[in-house]
Design a protein around this motif. Structure first.
Motif: not given
Length: 591
Positions: A267-295
């Protein structure tokens, strides 16, 4: 009350530096910390700390007469009047009293027993077999086996970088020659239910029973396909999903055991509470995941945050120490491991520890030209020196762009070269070609040396090379070996030399340096080493590395992407303006 052990740092100079400066500091810190660990942390009796200290001393300082100072509290309390000064081994540290270089564990070492046997570890009798029956040893044995299928299970809240790490792992394991595939549970969910429905936050609401059924079925189908892949000859399967509860993780272990007990689960558990890392990850996910294509970006981030909140309410971190797991905090700023052994320790763990989301250019340059009919340990030709000068001008221009036009640091990049003379001269020449590089050091490593051709070595290889190795010339020289090489281009080993698979194994350490670096990296190496590295960065099959083009006097510029892959550009530096103050005769005179 024990004073800290000091480690004297050797000067680090250009060419002769055993590690990059920051890596050397890390090794010193690691050594000091480990001694502190033995001296201060392990206070519980009968836990084997003396044996552990002896083992580490002998492995950390090979080839040195003084292996390190082991401070054993029990011995100090027994012989207070004869205690050796701090930093000096209890066995003595003068030339006449130093222990043998062979040590107690080698055939020529001291005889078992004696007054100091307890403190040197030189006991009479064989090691105990009692520990072989413990559960931990069984896990160690299983993970040390190299022929087992491996199930790598990602764990973590959404937006933590699991898919990023999955893609990095898949590329690395494929580069090692393992048949690897990633299975993303989100993709199965979107195939079962359109993203406009299944990608919204309310689809992840625990009270939405219909959605819960879809998500569970998608995860189970994903796992079953992964195990089918291993059954059909796959060597590593990556399960990319949240896997956020202990119940789900137990199901994975049990299902894998039912399918085939030969497969190991990590198992590889990925834990993150760093605001800057989270902001980068969230932005990347929203811009590239099909889940948010129409938002819009703002709408997508708000919906993702609502999804994360629903997971947080029932998220369970890994606490079952009967499982093998790696915990990565804030993209490897802290790492916790449990029951990780064998290849996972040597390759998987160091790779994960070096992974980060920072951007920096990585440059690969083939060693400059040497005169024909000369070996690679010859001096550079005039054309080779000119290439080094143009390469220096290119590096200076690109580094100014990287640092946004501000003044360059004294050591603005990490520089790595092979130990072959032509490669060292190329690196020296490019650093000497600019006044800005006089404080820059570089590391030599044999990991980047060219393919060892054994009895088929000689200048013919260098002279006949174009953008690729001279395979047709090899056919003329040794038809028998050429046929063997054609049958398996990755593993066919030159008579008395190496195969491409051997080059991959040794280049790996240099790749870890490049991956872990947070500053720009310049690597000056030879055609075969660069072919292997380009296979990794381009994501091409390692079995085809022999056919990768590496033109002479060009440079490869490699940039990481947000998704965990790389872009690779081939650049001709012939038109780079050079600094007038550095003439060729001055460059050549430095050798």
């Amino acid at each position: 009350g024990t004073p800290p052990i000091s480690v004297k740092q050797a000067p680090i100079r250009r060419q002769t530096a055993p590690f990059p400066e920051d890596q050397a500091q890390a090794h010193l810190a690691c050594t000091s910390s480990c001694f502190d660990f033995f001296n201060f942390s392990l206070r519980v009796p009968s836990r084997g700390r003396s044996a552990m200290a002896m083992s580490c001393c002998w492995s950390w300082f090979p080839g040195h007469t003084t292996r390190g100072a082991i401070c054993d509290d029990s011995k100090k309390s027994q012989t207070p009047s004869t205690r050796a000064p701090h930093g000096v081994s209890e066995t003595g540290n003068s030339p006449s009293s130093r222990p043998s270089d062979k040590g107690p564990f080698s055939p020529g070492g001291t005889k078992p027993g004696g007054a100091d046997a307890y403190y040197t570890g030189n006991f009479a009798g064989e090691a105990s077999t009692a520990a072989l029956n413990c559960i931990g040893y069984a896990t160690r044995h299983a993970l040390t086996e190299s022929n087992k299928g491996l199930v790598l299970v990602l764990v973590g809240l959404p937006g933590r970088g699991k898919s990023f790490i999955s893609r990095k792992l898949e590329g690395f394991l494929k580069w090692e020659g393992r048949r690897t595939a990633t299975f993303n549970a989100g993709k199965y969910r979107r195939e079962a239910e359109e993203a406009v429905e299944s990608g919204r936050a309310d689809f992840f609401d625990p009270s939405n029973s219909a959605a819960m059924v879809v998500r569970k079925q998608a995860a189970e189908s994903c796992l079953h396909d992964l195990l089918d892949f291993l059954d059909s000859g796959g060597q590593a399967g990556i399960f990319d999903a949240t896997n956020s509860t202990a119940e789900r993780r137990r199901m994975i272990v049990e299902e894998t055991a039912r399918r085939d007990s030969r497969y190991d689960v990590i198992f590889i558990e990925v834990l993150c509470d760093d605001p800057e890392v989270l902001a980068t990850n969230f932005r990347n996910k929203v811009l590239n995941s099909p889940d948010f294509a129409n938002m819009t970006l703002e709408e997508g981030i708000a919906d993702l945050q609502a999804r994360v909140k629903m997971y947080e309410d029932r998220y369970e971190t890994i606490e079952d120490d009967s499982m093998s797991y790696i915990k990565l905090y804030n993209m490897s700023s802290k790492v916790l491991v449990n029951r990780i052994y064998g290849n996972a320790t040597k390759r998987l763990l160091p790779y994960l520890m070096g992974t980060h989301i920072g951007t920096r250019p990585i440059w690969l340059a083939r060693t400059a030209q040497v005169p024909h009919e000369r070996h690679q340990d010859s001096d550079l030709s005039e054309e080779g020196l000119m290439f080094a000068q143009r390469l220096s001008a290119f590096m200076k221009r690109r580094l100014k762009e990287y640092y946004h036009g501000s003044e360059l640091p004294s050591r603005p990049m990490r520089v790595i070269s092979s130990t072959v003379n032509s490669c060292v001269q190329t690196t020296e020449a490019l650093l000497d070609a600019s006044e800005d590089w006089h404080s820059q050091v570089f590391t030599q490593t044999s990991a980047l040396n060219p393919l060892d051709r054994g009895r088929l070595g000689g200048p013919w290889w260098i002279d006949k090379c174009t953008e690729k190795p001279p395979w047709e010339e090899l056919k003329k020289i040794d038809k028998k070996f050429y046929k063997r090489w054609e049958a398996d281009r990755l593993n066919a080993r030159f008579p008395g030399g190496e195969s491409y698979a051997d080059v991959v194994a040794r280049v790996e350490s240099a790749l870890f340096d490049m991956e872990s670096s947070t500053k720009p990296v310049l690597t000056v190496a030879h055609m075969t080493a660069i072919q292997v590295l380009l296979s990794y960065f381009q994501g091409t099959p390692i079995a085809d590395a022999w056919d990768v083009s590496v033109p002479e006097h060009y440079i490869f510029e490699i940039l990481p992407t947000l998704g965990g892959t790389y872009t690779v550009e081939v650049i001709n530096v012939d038109n780079e303006p050079v600094e007038e103050w550095m003439a060729i005769d001055k460059l050549s005179g430095s050798f």
